[in-house]
Design a protein around this motif. Structure first.
Motif: not given
Lengths: 319, 305
Positions: B48, B51, B103, B277
Motif C-alpha cells: 500500500q 496516505d 497506509k 480504503a
C-alpha cells in the motif's frame, strides 16, 4: 592349615560359622521393580503416542535451541549471578550491627520470599510498565529541584523505556534474580553463622578490619556450607526459567516446545523434548556441583575411601 | 600447590559457554509430517502507499519511531500465530493490520503477549495498539477505543462423529474447553447458570491460557467440546485433519475490534479510514479470503460501533 586345632581347648568357642544375613525381601522388591521397568520400557516402544522420533526432532529445532540458549541457559546464569551476589550482600546486611541495615535486609527477604515467582514475573511483564512507563535515572527529585531553581536540565542522566525492556530477557533475569537473592540471603546467612566466631576474632586480633575478615577468613570457610544448597538453587533456577512465559518471553525452551506441540497438535512429544533438555542441563549442573563441593570442602571432615563401592560389595551378594 | 588448576567456577562457566555455542550452531528448521499452518503460501497483501491524511493522524510517538508496536496473543491460529521459526507472528490479523500500517507509512512490530494483558498494555503505552481478535463488547469499549474490522461468531467443535453426543443447549455436567479472557467464557457461564437453575450439574469450564491448548485438549480427550471464535474453531477443525468437526452453526456474531488507547480517538478514526480504503481497493477482501474467512467480511468500519 598348619594345625591350629591342636592348640584349641574345650573352653574356647568353636569356629564361627559366619553367614551373611539373608535379605529375601530385597529379591522380591527387585523382581517387582524389574517387572515395572520392563512394562515401562515396553510402553515406550509400543505406545505410538510417545512418538520419540518426533520428540527428538523437536529437540533439534532452531527456535527450541535458541530458546534453550538465550532463555534457559542465559536466564539461569544471569539470575544466579544477581541472586548470589545480592544474596550475600543481604546476608551481610542482616548480620551487621546496624539496625537499619538489618531491618532493610529483613524486609527484602520477607517480601521476595513471599511472592511466587510466576506472580512476580507477571507483574514485571505487564504491571511495572503500566505504573512507570519510563525510568529516569538522575538526581533524586531532580525535576522538582530544577524547576525550583529554574535550571535548564532536569538533572536526569538517562532514561529507560520500561515497556520496551519488559519483553526482554533482562527483565526475566532481574525478576528471577531478585527472587533468588532472598533465598540466597538465607543460605549465605546460615553459611556465615556456621563459621566459628573465634575465626573472626583471631583475624581481628591480627589487625584485619571487618571487610577483610569477611572476605579472607569468614566467607571462604562459609562456602563449604553455602555451595551445596546454592547448587540446588541453580538447578531449581533452570526449571524456574520456564516461568518466563508469564512476562512473556518467547525465546525460552518450554514456550517454544509448547508452541510446536500446539501447532502440530502433538502435545506429548513436545513435552518429552522439553523434559529431555531439562534433564540434560540439570545433569551437567549436578556434575559441576560435585566438583565445586569437592573444591570448597577441601581439608574438612573425612575423605571418602576411593574404592568404597568395591569394598562394600562383598556384603551385598549374600542371601 | 605445584601448578594452579583453573578454578571450578571458571571451568564451569567455560563449559557452559562451549555448550551454548555448540547448541546455537546447529538445529533444523523443518519438522517431518507436521501439519504446519495451512495457507502458508499466502502472498502478502499488495503493498500500500502511504496516505498523507492518515499520516497526519498518527500519534507523535509512532511517527517518530516509524513503527507501530502491536500486542498480540500469537496462539490464535489462523488469526495470529507463531510461524515455524518461533519468532514471526503470522495470520489474518497480521496481514490486515500490516496493510493498514502501510497506509500510515510506518511498519509494524508484532509483540507476542498473553491475551488478558494486552488491553492493560495498550492502556499503559507498552503497545501502541492491540490486534488480537478482540470481540467488541461494552466492557472493552469503556476502557479503550475499538475499531471494527471483521465479524466473528462463536463456534462449537467436538471430536469427529460427536462420540460424547454433546448438545450445546444441553451441555450440563460436561467438560468444555475455552480460552482465558474470551467472550465465550461469559457465554458458557450463562449456559451453566441455566443448568444449575434447572437443578442440573453445572458446565465444567476447562479454561486454558492459549487457544491452541484448548484445541489440543479436545483432540487429546481432556474436554468433551470447545467453544471458540468461528474463524478459529473452523480452522482447528480443518487443521486437525479430520479429528474434529464443527458442531451446529455459528451464533452471536459480533465484530472484532482493533484496540486503540482511549486518548487516541483521531488515530482510531484513521485506522477505520484505512480499512475503508483497503476495502475499496479490494485488498481487504483478498487478505480475508486468503485465510478462508470470507464470511466474516464487513463493509462499514467504525470506531466503537
Amino acid at each position: 592349615v598348619s594345625a591350629p586345632a591342636s592348640t584349641e581347648t574345650t573352653d574356647r568357642p568353636g569356629i564361627i560359622e559366619a553367614r551373611p544375613v539373608s535379605h529375601p525381601w530385597r529379591w522380591v522388591v527387585l523382581a517387582g521393580l524389574a517387572i515395572l521397568v520392563a512394562m515401562m520400557l515396553s510402553s515406550f516402544i509400543t505406545n505410538k503416542r510417545w512418538d520419540w522420533g518426533f520428540a527428538f526432532q523437536v529437540m533439534n529445532q532452531s527456535p527450541v535451541l535458541n530458546g534453550l540458549v538465550r532463555g534457559t541457559i542465559v536466564g539461569t546464569i544471569g539470575a544466579m549471578i544477581i541472586g548470589v551476589s545480592l544474596g550475600v550482600l543481604i546476608a551481610i546486611m542482616r548480620l551487621s550491627e546496624n539496625p537499619v541495615l538489618q531491618w532493610v535486609a529483613f524486609v527484602y527477604t520477607w517480601f521476595f520470599r513471599a511472592i511466587p515467582r510466576y506472580v512476580l514475573l507477571a507483574i514485571l511483564g505487564s504491571g511495572v510498565g503500566y505504573l512507570y512507563a519510563t525510568l529516569h535515572v538522575g538526581v533524586p527529585f531532580g525535576q522538582q529541584i530544577s524547576s525550583a531553581l529554574g535550571l535548564q536540565s532536569d538533572l536526569t542522566f538517562f532514561s529507560l523505556d520500561v515497556n520496551t525492556l519488559s519483553n526482554s530477557i533482562i527483565f526475566g533475569i532481574i525478576g528471577l534474580g531478585l527472587s533468588e537473592a532472598a533465598y540466597m540471603a538465607e543460605i549465605a546467612r546460615a553459611g556465615i553463622l556456621s563459621v566459628d566466631k573465634g575465626q573472626a576474632e583471631a583475624a581481628q586480633a591480627l589487625g584485619m578490619n571487618n571487610g577483610r575478615t569477611m572476605r579472607r577468613i569468614v566467607l571462604p570457610q562459609a562456602m563449604r556450607v553455602i555451595v551445596p544448597p546454592t547448587g540446588n538453587e541453580a538447578i531449581a533456577m533452570v526449571k524456574d526459567t520456564s516461568l518466563l512465559a508469564a512476562i512473556p518471553i518467547i525465546a525460552e525452551l518450554f514456550y517454544q516446545t509448547s508452541a510446536i506441540g500446539t501447532r502440530t497438535l502433538r502435545i506429548m512429544p513436545a513435552f518429552v523434548a522439553a523434559t529431555l533438555w531439562y534433564l540434560i542441563i540439570c545433569s551437567i549442573l549436578m556434575v559441576g556441583q560435585y566438583y565445586l563441593e569437592r573444591h570448597f570442602g577441601r581439608g574438612f571432615g573425612q575423605k571418602k575411601p576411593k574404592n568404597k563401592r568395591f569394598a562394600r560389595s562383598g556384603g551385598m551378594g549374600g542371601a | 600447590m605445584a601448578r594452579r588448576r583453573p578454578s571450578p567456577a571458571i571451568t564451569l562457566s567455560a563449559s557452559a559457554a562451549i555448550v551454548a555455542l555448540a547448541l546455537s550452531a546447529c538445529g533444523s528448521n523443518s519438522l517431518s509430517g507436521s501439519a504446519g499452518a495451512s495457507g502458508t503460501t499466502t502472498t502478502p497483501a499488495a503493498a500500500q502507499t502511504a496516505d498523507a491524511k492518515l499520516v497526519a493522524a498518527l500519534p507523535a510517538k509512532i511517527k517518530s519511531a516509524g513503527k507501530i508496536v502491536v500486542g498480540t496473543d500469537a496462539t490464535y491460529a489462523p488469526n495470529e500465530f507463531l510461524d515455524a521459526d518461533g519468532k514471526t507472528v503470522r495470520g489474518m490479523d497480521v496481514d490486515l493490520f500490516n496493510a493498514v500500517a502501510q497506509k500510515f507509512g510506518v511498519t509494524v512490530q508484532w509483540v507476542p503477549a498473553s491475551f488478558d494483558s494486552i488491553i492493560l498494555g495498550v492502556d499503559s503505552g507498552k503497545y501502541d495498539v492491540g490486534v488480537s481478535s478482540f470481540t467488541i463488547n461494552p466492557d472493552r469499549k469503556k476502557q479503550v477505543n475499538m475499531v471494527s474490522y471483521f465479524n466473528a461468531g462463536t463456534q462449537w467443535a467436538v471430536l469427529k462423529g460427536n462420540p460424547k453426543k454433546v448438545n450445546p443447549d444441553a451441555a450440563c455436567g460436561l467438560n468444555i474447553g475455552v480460552q482465558k479472557g474470551t467472550v465465550q467464557i461469559d457465554d458458557l457461564t450463562a449456559r451453566s447458570k441455566k443448568c444449575t437453575d434447572a437443578g442440573k450439574k453445572p458446565i465444567n469450564q476447562i479454561v486454558e491460557q492459549a487457544q491452541s491448548k484448548v484445541t489440543a485438549d479436545l483432540v487429546g480427550g481432556k474436554v468433551d467440546a470447545m467453544l471458540a471464535d468461528s474463524p478459529v474453531g473452523l480452522y482447528a477443525v480443518k487443521q486437525t485433519g479430520g479429528q474434529l468437526e464443527a458442531l451446529g452453526a455459528t451464533y452471536d456474531a459480533a465484530p472484532y475490534g482493533i484496540v486503540v488507547p482511549k486518548s487516541e480517538t483521531a488515530f482510531a478514526q484513521g485506522i477505520a479510514d484505512a480499512f475503508t480504503a483497503l476495502n475499496a481497493s479490494g485488498d481487504y477482501k483478498k487478505a480475508i479470503q486468503n485465510w478462508g474467512n470470507d464470511t466474516g467480511a464487513i463493509s462499514t468500519f467504525a470506531v466503537n460501533p
